[in-house]
Design a protein around this motif. Structure first.
Motif, PDB file in Angstrom:
ATOM      1  N   GLU A  37      48.519  54.529  77.058  1.00  0.00           N
ATOM      2  CA  GLU A  37      48.924  54.158  75.691  1.00  0.00           C
ATOM      3  C   GLU A  37      47.799  54.403  74.686  1.00  0.00           C
ATOM      4  N   THR A  38      46.549  54.216  75.116  1.00  0.00           N
ATOM      5  CA  THR A  38      45.409  54.500  74.234  1.00  0.00           C
ATOM      6  C   THR A  38      45.442  55.956  73.774  1.00  0.00           C
ATOM      7  N   VAL A  39      45.694  56.866  74.713  1.00  0.00           N
ATOM      8  CA  VAL A  39      45.726  58.300  74.367  1.00  0.00           C
ATOM      9  C   VAL A  39      46.953  58.632  73.514  1.00  0.00           C
ATOM     10  N   ARG A  40      48.091  58.048  73.836  1.00  0.00           N
ATOM     11  CA  ARG A  40      49.304  58.340  73.065  1.00  0.00           C
ATOM     12  C   ARG A  40      49.194  57.821  71.618  1.00  0.00           C
ATOM     13  N   ASN A  41      48.490  56.695  71.423  1.00  0.00           N
ATOM     14  CA  ASN A  41      48.511  56.019  70.111  1.00  0.00           C
ATOM     15  C   ASN A  41      47.229  56.153  69.303  1.00  0.00           C
ATOM     16  N   SER A  42      46.075  56.357  69.965  1.00  0.00           N
ATOM     17  CA  SER A  42      44.817  56.414  69.202  1.00  0.00           C
ATOM     18  C   SER A  42      43.913  57.518  69.730  1.00  0.00           C
ATOM     19  N   VAL A  43      42.911  57.195  70.530  1.00  0.00           N
ATOM     20  CA  VAL A  43      42.017  58.234  71.050  1.00  0.00           C
ATOM     21  C   VAL A  43      41.314  57.742  72.319  1.00  0.00           C
ATOM     22  N   GLY A  44      41.234  58.629  73.293  1.00  0.00           N
ATOM     23  CA  GLY A  44      40.525  58.321  74.539  1.00  0.00           C
ATOM     24  C   GLY A  44      39.688  59.520  74.954  1.00  0.00           C
ATOM     25  N   VAL A  45      38.714  59.276  75.839  1.00  0.00           N
ATOM     26  CA  VAL A  45      37.856  60.376  76.289  1.00  0.00           C
ATOM     27  C   VAL A  45      37.809  60.416  77.819  1.00  0.00           C
ATOM     28  N   ILE A 151      40.771  63.846  65.904  1.00  0.00           N
ATOM     29  CA  ILE A 151      40.132  64.644  64.852  1.00  0.00           C
ATOM     30  C   ILE A 151      39.426  63.738  63.848  1.00  0.00           C
ATOM     31  N   GLU A 152      40.150  62.729  63.376  1.00  0.00           N
ATOM     32  CA  GLU A 152      39.588  61.793  62.391  1.00  0.00           C
ATOM     33  C   GLU A 152      38.364  61.072  62.961  1.00  0.00           C
ATOM     34  N   ALA A 153      38.458  60.678  64.217  1.00  0.00           N
ATOM     35  CA  ALA A 153      37.374  59.907  64.842  1.00  0.00           C
ATOM     36  C   ALA A 153      36.123  60.744  65.081  1.00  0.00           C
ATOM     37  N   MET A 154      36.282  62.034  65.310  1.00  0.00           N
ATOM     38  CA  MET A 154      35.157  62.876  65.708  1.00  0.00           C
ATOM     39  C   MET A 154      34.609  63.766  64.585  1.00  0.00           C
ATOM     40  N   GLN A 155      35.277  63.811  63.431  1.00  0.00           N
ATOM     41  CA  GLN A 155      34.885  64.756  62.390  1.00  0.00           C
ATOM     42  C   GLN A 155      33.435  64.572  61.943  1.00  0.00           C
ATOM     43  N   SER A 156      32.938  63.328  61.967  1.00  0.00           N
ATOM     44  CA  SER A 156      31.561  63.066  61.511  1.00  0.00           C
ATOM     45  C   SER A 156      30.511  63.674  62.438  1.00  0.00           C
ATOM     46  N   LEU A 157      30.909  64.115  63.631  1.00  0.00           N
ATOM     47  CA  LEU A 157      29.946  64.619  64.615  1.00  0.00           C
ATOM     48  C   LEU A 157      29.709  66.123  64.526  1.00  0.00           C
ATOM     49  N   MET A 211      31.487  57.925  71.816  1.00  0.00           N
ATOM     50  CA  MET A 211      31.912  56.529  71.930  1.00  0.00           C
ATOM     51  C   MET A 211      31.546  55.739  70.670  1.00  0.00           C
ATOM     52  N   GLU A 212      30.393  56.057  70.114  1.00  0.00           N
ATOM     53  CA  GLU A 212      29.925  55.380  68.893  1.00  0.00           C
ATOM     54  C   GLU A 212      30.811  55.755  67.696  1.00  0.00           C
ATOM     55  N   ALA A 213      31.055  57.064  67.517  1.00  0.00           N
ATOM     56  CA  ALA A 213      31.868  57.530  66.389  1.00  0.00           C
ATOM     57  C   ALA A 213      33.309  57.046  66.497  1.00  0.00           C
ATOM     58  N   GLY A 214      33.779  56.891  67.725  1.00  0.00           N
ATOM     59  CA  GLY A 214      35.178  56.503  67.923  1.00  0.00           C
ATOM     60  C   GLY A 214      35.425  55.011  67.947  1.00  0.00           C
ATOM     61  N   LYS A 215      34.354  54.226  67.879  1.00  0.00           N
ATOM     62  CA  LYS A 215      34.492  52.767  68.033  1.00  0.00           C
ATOM     63  C   LYS A 215      35.495  52.171  67.045  1.00  0.00           C
ATOM     64  N   GLU A 216      35.401  52.556  65.775  1.00  0.00           N
ATOM     65  CA  GLU A 216      36.293  51.965  64.761  1.00  0.00           C
ATOM     66  C   GLU A 216      37.737  52.439  64.926  1.00  0.00           C
TER      67      GLU A 216
END
Length: 360
Positions: A37-45, A151-157, A211-216
């Motif tokens: 569900e994490t991958v379907r709804n938000s972001v996982g690694v 994309i949104e979570a990782m763009q800052s990297l 993991m840091e960039a994706g925390k929020e």
């Protein structure tokens, strides 16, 4: 068993570690349904560093790849990737893989972890034209960052516009403070995102920054069990289950990557098979009653006659129903056909459906 460069981190995170394709791999952290569900709804690694990478270069690189691959690699341009398979000489599949065109005369082949040695030996055996080959599998790591918020979570990297990397394309760019990593969009989950290829000595820095960039955004580590349920909801084949040395690409519904505009290993026999028609087909099905279909369960028709076998099955977390893939006779392959899965000696009714099961 080998470890990936991140095994110690997975252990610290409390992952359940299991042997897989010669590696100690994280199968789950908090449980397959929650991770799915994490991958379907938000972001996982995912750490999928067990995958194999072969670099094929030189003036004969394309000739070799065209010979061993079923798809037409001459059609892709720099920065493009292509799904492919390696046909064997007896009508089956050595492996499925992704071919990345880095530039003219330089290609990266990404193969399944369990087949690294087999694939290397197979391609080497057919390298009669003298293409240059390097096995980079032991030196490179691979992270799959998947989900609608990836994309949104990782763009800052990265300085690269991640939203511009379309499906089955890639960029060689900066990411998480590392120069020259491959950022590709060839995901196996059906929920968007991308993959990061970097060297083993760089991947811990990349993991920590991801993991840091994706925390929020609620990023979480995801294990191989959820990777399997995610790909199965999409109807994607898994080598060793749904495709193998004894399944033809045409039976597996992979005619779209089997191009007879060129010669490749066993192309004449496969072309004849296409003209004559296959006798069995890989289909998706949904159970109409309670039960979970498992690999190698028999499939029967309404008269109780065995017509095939289950290759993959699970309770689909996104759909809350049991689904599976399996080979059945062509007469029983049309969507809407009622079939029966033999579960603990009981015939459980199921219906053939078009894939993907998960429509997003």
């Amino acid at each position: 068993m080998k470890n990936t460069a991140l095994t110690h981190i997975h252990e610290q995170l409390g992952a359940k570690i299991v042997p897989f394709a010669g590696y100690n791999m994280p199968v789950s952290y908090e449980g397959v349904n929650a991770e799915h569900e994490t991958v379907r709804n938000s972001v996982g690694v995912f750490d999928v560093s067990h995958m194999g990478e072969f670099l094929i270069t030189g003036p004969k690189a394309l000739d070799l790849i065209q010979k061993v691959c079923s798809n037409d690699v001459s059609k892709i341009v720099d920065g493009q990737a292509q799904y492919n398979c390696l046909p064997n000489e007896t009508g089956g599949i050595v492996d499925d893989l992704i071919v990345y065109k880095l530039k003219d005369e330089k290609y990266l082949l990404v193969v399944n972890a369990s087949n690294i040695e087999k694939d290397w030996a197979w391609i080497s055996k057919h390298n009669t034209m003298g293409a240059e080959m390097r096995n980079l599998s032991e030196d490179y790591s691979l992270l799959a960052i998947q989900g609608p918020k990836a994309i949104e979570a990782m763009q800052s990297l990265t300085s690269e516009d991640l939203s511009a990397i379309k499906f089955y394309t890639f960029k060689v760019s900066d990411f998480a403070g590392i120069e020259h990593v491959i950022i590709s969009a060839t995901g196996y989950t059906g929920s968007g995102g991308f993959e990061i290829y970097c060297k083993n000595n760089e991947v811990e820095q990349v993991w920590n920054k991801v993991m840091e960039a994706g925390k929020e955004f609620g990023i979480k580590p995801i294990g191989l069990a959820a990777r399997d349920t995610l790909r199965l909801e999409m109807g994607f084949c898994l080598y060793g289950n749904d495709i193998s040395d004894t399944t033809s690409p045409l039976e597996a519904g992979l005619g779209w990557i089997t191009k007879f505009t060129k010669d490749f290993i066993n192309s004449e026999n496969l072309k004849k098979q296409k003209e004559d028609g296959v006798k069995r087909k890989l289909v998706g099905f949904e159970l109409n009653e309670r039960g979970i279909p498992r690999h190698d369960y028999e499939i029967a028709n309404k008269d109780g006659k065995t017509i095939g076998i289950v290759t993959s099955g699970t309770m689909a977390p996104s759909l809350n129903k049991a689904i599976g893939l399996g080979y059945v006779t062509v007469e029983n392959s049309a969507p809407g056909t009622e079939i029966f899965i033999q579960i603990r000696n009981r015939p459980i009714a199921a219906t053939v459906v078009k894939t993907p099961f998960y429509k997003g």
